[in-house]
Design an enzyme around this catalytic site. Structure first.
Site, mmCIF file in Angstrom:
data_model
loop_
_atom_site.group_PDB
_atom_site.id
_atom_site.type_symbol
_atom_site.label_atom_id
_atom_site.label_comp_id
_atom_site.label_asym_id
_atom_site.label_seq_id
_atom_site.Cartn_x
_atom_site.Cartn_y
_atom_site.Cartn_z
ATOM 1 N N THR A 146 -0.787 -1.499 -31.266
ATOM 2 C CA THR A 146 0.250 -1.645 -32.289
ATOM 3 C C THR A 146 1.078 -2.905 -32.061
ATOM 4 O O THR A 146 1.181 -3.382 -30.919
ATOM 5 C CB THR A 146 1.170 -0.407 -32.233
ATOM 6 O OG1 THR A 146 2.361 -0.668 -32.968
ATOM 7 C CG2 THR A 146 1.579 -0.068 -30.809
ATOM 8 N N ASP A 147 1.714 -3.400 -33.121
ATOM 9 C CA ASP A 147 2.642 -4.526 -32.959
ATOM 10 C C ASP A 147 3.951 -4.077 -32.309
ATOM 11 O O ASP A 147 4.755 -4.919 -31.903
ATOM 12 C CB ASP A 147 2.918 -5.211 -34.309
ATOM 13 C CG ASP A 147 3.591 -4.309 -35.334
ATOM 14 O OD1 ASP A 147 3.723 -3.090 -35.077
ATOM 15 O OD2 ASP A 147 3.982 -4.809 -36.413
ATOM 16 N N GLU A 148 4.144 -2.756 -32.193
ATOM 17 C CA GLU A 148 5.411 -2.275 -31.616
ATOM 18 C C GLU A 148 5.536 -2.636 -30.139
ATOM 19 O O GLU A 148 6.624 -2.586 -29.576
ATOM 20 C CB GLU A 148 5.555 -0.764 -31.835
ATOM 21 C CG GLU A 148 5.553 -0.418 -33.311
ATOM 22 C CD GLU A 148 5.969 1.010 -33.616
ATOM 23 O OE1 GLU A 148 6.730 1.598 -32.844
ATOM 24 O OE2 GLU A 148 5.501 1.529 -34.642
ATOM 25 N N TYR A 174 6.915 5.689 -27.178
ATOM 26 C CA TYR A 174 5.599 5.442 -27.783
ATOM 27 C C TYR A 174 5.127 4.020 -27.520
ATOM 28 O O TYR A 174 4.025 3.801 -26.988
ATOM 29 C CB TYR A 174 5.655 5.700 -29.304
ATOM 30 C CG TYR A 174 4.486 5.092 -30.059
ATOM 31 C CD1 TYR A 174 3.195 5.587 -29.888
ATOM 32 C CD2 TYR A 174 4.664 4.013 -30.929
ATOM 33 C CE1 TYR A 174 2.113 5.017 -30.558
ATOM 34 C CE2 TYR A 174 3.596 3.446 -31.605
ATOM 35 C CZ TYR A 174 2.324 3.946 -31.414
ATOM 36 O OH TYR A 174 1.250 3.381 -32.078
ATOM 37 N N LYS A 177 1.949 2.527 -25.281
ATOM 38 C CA LYS A 177 0.874 1.693 -25.828
ATOM 39 C C LYS A 177 0.805 0.362 -25.063
ATOM 40 O O LYS A 177 -0.284 -0.142 -24.785
ATOM 41 C CB LYS A 177 1.097 1.426 -27.321
ATOM 42 C CG LYS A 177 0.925 2.637 -28.225
ATOM 43 C CD LYS A 177 -0.471 3.235 -28.220
ATOM 44 C CE LYS A 177 -1.525 2.333 -28.855
ATOM 45 N NZ LYS A 177 -2.844 3.035 -28.969
HETATM 46 P P1 NAD Z 1 -2.903 9.704 -35.613
HETATM 47 O O1 NAD Z 1 -1.775 10.331 -34.873
HETATM 48 O O2 NAD Z 1 -3.035 9.910 -37.079
HETATM 49 O O3 NAD Z 1 -4.305 10.142 -34.960
HETATM 50 C C1 NAD Z 1 -4.504 10.233 -33.580
HETATM 51 C C2 NAD Z 1 -5.799 10.988 -33.345
HETATM 52 O O4 NAD Z 1 -6.033 11.032 -31.928
HETATM 53 C C3 NAD Z 1 -5.741 12.442 -33.827
HETATM 54 O O5 NAD Z 1 -6.919 12.761 -34.543
HETATM 55 C C4 NAD Z 1 -5.650 13.253 -32.541
HETATM 56 O O6 NAD Z 1 -6.239 14.549 -32.646
HETATM 57 C C5 NAD Z 1 -6.404 12.362 -31.580
HETATM 58 N N1 NAD Z 1 -5.999 12.576 -30.168
HETATM 59 C C6 NAD Z 1 -4.726 12.637 -29.681
HETATM 60 N N2 NAD Z 1 -4.765 12.861 -28.359
HETATM 61 C C7 NAD Z 1 -6.077 12.922 -27.991
HETATM 62 C C8 NAD Z 1 -6.742 13.111 -26.764
HETATM 63 N N3 NAD Z 1 -6.062 13.310 -25.617
HETATM 64 N N4 NAD Z 1 -8.088 13.100 -26.750
HETATM 65 C C9 NAD Z 1 -8.804 12.914 -27.906
HETATM 66 N N5 NAD Z 1 -8.223 12.756 -29.103
HETATM 67 C C10 NAD Z 1 -6.860 12.750 -29.148
HETATM 68 O O7 NAD Z 1 -2.795 8.132 -35.265
HETATM 69 P P2 NAD Z 1 -3.146 6.861 -36.168
HETATM 70 O O8 NAD Z 1 -1.972 6.527 -36.981
HETATM 71 O O9 NAD Z 1 -4.452 7.075 -36.814
HETATM 72 O O10 NAD Z 1 -3.286 5.754 -35.032
HETATM 73 C C11 NAD Z 1 -4.536 5.523 -34.396
HETATM 74 C C12 NAD Z 1 -4.362 4.437 -33.351
HETATM 75 O O11 NAD Z 1 -3.898 3.255 -33.972
HETATM 76 C C13 NAD Z 1 -3.347 4.791 -32.272
HETATM 77 O O12 NAD Z 1 -3.837 4.310 -31.045
HETATM 78 C C14 NAD Z 1 -2.102 4.040 -32.686
HETATM 79 O O13 NAD Z 1 -1.326 3.703 -31.567
HETATM 80 C C15 NAD Z 1 -2.701 2.818 -33.356
HETATM 81 N N6 NAD Z 1 -1.883 2.195 -34.406
HETATM 82 C C16 NAD Z 1 -1.322 2.946 -35.404
HETATM 83 C C17 NAD Z 1 -0.608 2.303 -36.424
HETATM 84 C C18 NAD Z 1 -0.028 3.085 -37.597
HETATM 85 O O14 NAD Z 1 0.665 2.509 -38.421
HETATM 86 N N7 NAD Z 1 -0.308 4.367 -37.737
HETATM 87 C C19 NAD Z 1 -0.444 0.932 -36.393
HETATM 88 C C20 NAD Z 1 -1.026 0.196 -35.361
HETATM 89 C C21 NAD Z 1 -1.750 0.838 -34.383
#
Ligand code: NAD
Length: 352
Positions: free
Chosen positions: A133-135, A158, A162
């Protein structure tokens, strides 16, 4: 091509799996623990695809990871499994430390072991893409952009977790030569987004005539990217990016939170009018502790080196998103009724 996607039942992971299975034609194993945020319904569009399979397992479980790798024999791992909601990390960081840091370490070690056992060509072609993430970069003032060279300065449990996982991934490259890439993306939005995050929460609360909470005075700025543009970027980075490098992903669509909420209200007033405008529901609430003021991504490296370009801008993407929620109650109704009803999270007082 065989791709193991961790977190593939989550918001971004499911968009990526749908893209890989439906458009790229890869063989995909979705590896997901199915926490509150994981949802197999998000994979319904590909549920009958012969090139997709699902495994419910935890990235913190070394044996489960090792056995999935041995059985599935992936050419790539796209690592998205994480605890992802800042507000929940403020209320309790334990799961974030466990999954985001310890889980990433466990996955790295199991994957390195698997990779060492591959022979010549398969070993040379193997890729581990860590999705971040950019965070991790912290907060910007009114001007400036995050580049790949911006120093890490995370604010929330969080983003700190990350940042820690990003450092581990890069260390595994520098120390062991493990073939990694890292992507750092801005805020995503789009279909199948768990309704605890700003955009889906606002849409569903507005549909139900409930208050639309806006933190502080609503002036915090985020750079929004449509989730399907992110999915394309991830596959491109893993396919063409340089090993051991980072790529920022962002939509050049900065918006103040209050303007995001107002835009959703304007769309709903047009497509699903109520006697009074939806904006009457906007309610300013206590700010999030440690709330970063502004995020904005410079994605020029991804654009110039790898030729990526977002297909949606905020106006087209948010319209699609609102219409998707209006047409897909089957997906969100069980979540609102049984998993999360929209209550305020993340108000724990700051430590002094
Ligand atoms: P989300 O919370 O919607 O999904 C996370 C998924 O990971 C879920 O399906 C959950 O069941 C699974 N999970 C959690 N813990 C687990 C474990 N111990 N073992 C296996 N599976 C597990 O998250 P998202 O928004 O889809 O984000 C996905 C990734 O992208 C993350 O790494 C997040 O940091 C990154 N990200 C998110 C955003 C955003 O805007 N949502 C932006 C940049 C990066």
């Amino acid at each position: 091509m065989r791709v193991l996607v961790t977190g593939g039942a989550g918001f971004i992971g499911s968009a990526l799996v749908r893209y890989l299975v439906g458009e790229v034609g890869a063989e995909v194993l979705t590896f997901d623990k199915l926490t509150y945020a994981g949802n197999l319904a998000s994979l319904r569009p590909i549920e009958n695809a012969a090139n997709h399979r699902f495994l419910r397992a935890d990235i913190c479980d070394r044996r489960a990871v090792a056995s999935a790798l041995a059985d599935f024999q992936p050419d790539r791992i796209y690592h998205l499994a994480a605890e992802s909601h800042v507000d929940r990390s403020i209320d309790g960081a334990a799961d974030f430390i466990e999954t985001n840091i310890v889980g990433t370490y466990t996955l790295l070690e199991a994957a390195r072991d698997y990779w060492r056992g591959l022979d010549g060509e398969r070993k040379a072609g193997f890729r581990f893409l860590h999705v971040s993430t950019d965070e991790v970069y912290g907060s910007l003032k009114e001007s400036g952009l995050f580049t790949e060279k911006t120093a890490y300065d995370p604010s929330s449990p969080y983003s700190a977790s990350k940042a820690a996982s990003d450092h581990l991934v890069m260390a595994w490259h520098r120390t062991y030569g493990f073939p990694v890439l890292i992507s750092n993306c801005s805020n995503n939005y789009g279909p199948f987004h768990f309704p605890e995050k700003l955009i889906p929460l606002t849409i569903l609360n507005a549909v139900h005539g409930r208050e639309l909470p806006v933190y502080g005075n609503g002036s915090n700025v985020r750079d929004w990217l449509y989730v399907e543009d992110h999915a394309r970027a991830l596959h491109l980075i893993a396919s063409k990016g340089q090993l051991g490098e980072k790529y920022n992903v962002g939509g050049r669509n900065e918006r103040r939170n209050i303007d995001v909420v107002q835009t959703i209200c304007d769309i709903l007033d047009r497509v699903s009018p109520t006697p009074e405008p939806h904006a009457r529901l906007i309610t300013f609430v206590t700010d999030r502790p440690g709330h970063d003021f502004r995020y904005a991504i410079d994605a020029s490296r991804l654009e110039s080196e790898l030729g990526w370009k977002a297909q949606e801008n905020f106006e087209t993407g948010i319209e699609k998103t609102v219409l998707w929620y209006l047409g897909n109650e089957w997906w969100w109704r069980p979540l609102r009724d049984k998993v999360y009803a929209g209550e305020r999270l993340g108000t724990a007082p700051q430590a002094v």
